[in-house]
Design a protein around this motif. Structure first.
Motif, PDB file in Angstrom:
ATOM      1  N   UNK A 162      -9.682 -11.472  -8.917  1.00 30.90           N
ATOM      2  CA  UNK A 162     -10.361 -12.166  -7.824  1.00 30.90           C
ATOM      3  C   UNK A 162     -11.467 -13.074  -8.363  1.00 30.90           C
ATOM      4  N   UNK A 163     -12.207 -12.583  -9.348  1.00 29.47           N
ATOM      5  CA  UNK A 163     -13.308 -13.373  -9.912  1.00 29.47           C
ATOM      6  C   UNK A 163     -12.775 -14.610 -10.631  1.00 29.47           C
ATOM      7  N   UNK A 164     -11.692 -14.443 -11.364  1.00 34.32           N
ATOM      8  CA  UNK A 164     -11.067 -15.588 -12.050  1.00 34.32           C
ATOM      9  C   UNK A 164     -10.663 -16.648 -11.031  1.00 34.32           C
ATOM     10  N   UNK A 165     -10.049 -16.226  -9.933  1.00 35.80           N
ATOM     11  CA  UNK A 165      -9.628 -17.174  -8.895  1.00 35.80           C
ATOM     12  C   UNK A 165     -10.818 -17.878  -8.261  1.00 35.80           C
ATOM     13  N   UNK A 166     -11.897 -17.152  -7.995  1.00 37.64           N
ATOM     14  CA  UNK A 166     -13.086 -17.755  -7.388  1.00 37.64           C
ATOM     15  C   UNK A 166     -13.742 -18.746  -8.347  1.00 37.64           C
ATOM     16  N   UNK A 167     -13.846 -18.375  -9.622  1.00 33.95           N
ATOM     17  CA  UNK A 167     -14.436 -19.279 -10.608  1.00 33.95           C
ATOM     18  C   UNK A 167     -13.584 -20.535 -10.792  1.00 33.95           C
ATOM     19  N   UNK A 168     -12.272 -20.382 -10.746  1.00 34.36           N
ATOM     20  CA  UNK A 168     -11.372 -21.532 -10.868  1.00 34.36           C
ATOM     21  C   UNK A 168     -11.558 -22.472  -9.679  1.00 34.36           C
ATOM     22  N   UNK A 169     -11.654 -21.900  -8.457  1.00 32.98           N
ATOM     23  CA  UNK A 169     -11.885 -22.726  -7.265  1.00 32.98           C
ATOM     24  C   UNK A 169     -13.235 -23.426  -7.347  1.00 32.98           C
ATOM     25  N   UNK A 170     -14.251 -22.685  -7.825  1.00 32.02           N
ATOM     26  CA  UNK A 170     -15.588 -23.264  -7.976  1.00 32.02           C
ATOM     27  C   UNK A 170     -15.551 -24.440  -8.951  1.00 32.02           C
ATOM     28  N   UNK A 171     -14.918 -24.259 -10.095  1.00 26.58           N
ATOM     29  CA  UNK A 171     -14.839 -25.334 -11.091  1.00 26.58           C
ATOM     30  C   UNK A 171     -14.113 -26.553 -10.520  1.00 26.58           C
ATOM     31  N   UNK A 172     -13.039 -26.329  -9.779  1.00 29.02           N
ATOM     32  CA  UNK A 172     -12.309 -27.443  -9.161  1.00 29.02           C
ATOM     33  C   UNK A 172     -13.210 -28.203  -8.184  1.00 29.02           C
ATOM     34  N   UNK A 173     -13.967 -27.478  -7.374  1.00 24.28           N
ATOM     35  CA  UNK A 173     -14.885 -28.123  -6.424  1.00 24.28           C
ATOM     36  C   UNK A 173     -15.952 -28.928  -7.149  1.00 24.28           C
ATOM     37  N   UNK A 174     -16.542 -28.352  -8.186  1.00 23.52           N
ATOM     38  CA  UNK A 174     -17.584 -29.049  -8.937  1.00 23.52           C
ATOM     39  C   UNK A 174     -17.040 -30.326  -9.576  1.00 23.52           C
ATOM     40  N   UNK A 220     -24.759 -30.891  -3.173  1.00 23.06           N
ATOM     41  CA  UNK A 220     -26.130 -31.115  -3.659  1.00 23.06           C
ATOM     42  C   UNK A 220     -26.806 -29.853  -4.194  1.00 23.06           C
ATOM     43  N   UNK A 221     -26.126 -28.719  -4.183  1.00 23.83           N
ATOM     44  CA  UNK A 221     -26.730 -27.463  -4.657  1.00 23.83           C
ATOM     45  C   UNK A 221     -27.137 -27.564  -6.122  1.00 23.83           C
ATOM     46  N   UNK A 222     -28.173 -26.797  -6.468  1.00 24.28           N
ATOM     47  CA  UNK A 222     -28.647 -26.694  -7.849  1.00 24.28           C
ATOM     48  C   UNK A 222     -28.105 -25.384  -8.410  1.00 24.28           C
ATOM     49  N   UNK A 248     -29.502  -1.399 -18.742  1.00 25.29           N
ATOM     50  CA  UNK A 248     -28.440  -2.354 -18.425  1.00 25.29           C
ATOM     51  C   UNK A 248     -28.916  -3.796 -18.528  1.00 25.29           C
ATOM     52  N   UNK A 249     -27.934  -4.697 -18.564  1.00 29.95           N
ATOM     53  CA  UNK A 249     -28.200  -6.126 -18.561  1.00 29.95           C
ATOM     54  C   UNK A 249     -27.387  -6.755 -17.448  1.00 29.95           C
ATOM     55  N   UNK A 250     -27.891  -7.882 -16.949  1.00 26.66           N
ATOM     56  CA  UNK A 250     -27.230  -8.555 -15.837  1.00 26.66           C
ATOM     57  C   UNK A 250     -27.329 -10.065 -16.024  1.00 26.66           C
ATOM     58  N   UNK A 251     -26.229 -10.746 -15.770  1.00 26.32           N
ATOM     59  CA  UNK A 251     -26.215 -12.207 -15.733  1.00 26.32           C
ATOM     60  C   UNK A 251     -25.817 -12.606 -14.324  1.00 26.32           C
ATOM     61  N   UNK A 252     -26.602 -13.477 -13.720  1.00 29.19           N
ATOM     62  CA  UNK A 252     -26.318 -13.967 -12.374  1.00 29.19           C
ATOM     63  C   UNK A 252     -26.123 -15.476 -12.415  1.00 29.19           C
ATOM     64  N   UNK A 253     -25.016 -15.934 -11.842  1.00 29.87           N
ATOM     65  CA  UNK A 253     -24.792 -17.356 -11.646  1.00 29.87           C
ATOM     66  C   UNK A 253     -25.304 -17.654 -10.233  1.00 29.87           C
ATOM     67  N   UNK A 254     -26.287 -18.523 -10.133  1.00 30.47           N
ATOM     68  CA  UNK A 254     -26.938 -18.763  -8.853  1.00 30.47           C
ATOM     69  C   UNK A 254     -26.738 -20.202  -8.387  1.00 30.47           C
TER      70      UNK A 254
END
Length: 74
Positions: free
Chosen positions: A17-29, A49-51, A62-68
């Protein structure tokens, strides 16, 4: 106009699911289109216009990476 309540939630996705969402996001960008995603029953539209930023947090256990994605609501 109805005000939206502040919310802070986290949604877990499978790897596929995450791969599909990231792929859709990249296509939109790449195509200068808004990104749309449904989270906990609410459809969210991220405008062109999002940053975008990446946040890294570290604690003892633990460690966490967030794409915002941030934008102003008009």
């Amino acid at each position: 106009m109805k005000k939206k309540n502040k919310r802070d939630l986290e949604k877990t996705y499978s790897k596929k699911e995450m791969i599909n969402k990231l792929r859709r996001l990249a296509d939109c960008l790449e195509n200068d289109k808004y990104f749309s995603i449904q989270i906990a029953g609410e459809r969210i539209h991220v405008p062109v216009s999002a940053v975008f930023n990446i946040e890294h947090e570290r604690s003892k256990d633990e460690e966490e990476i967030e794409f915002q994605f941030k934008w102003s609501r008009d």
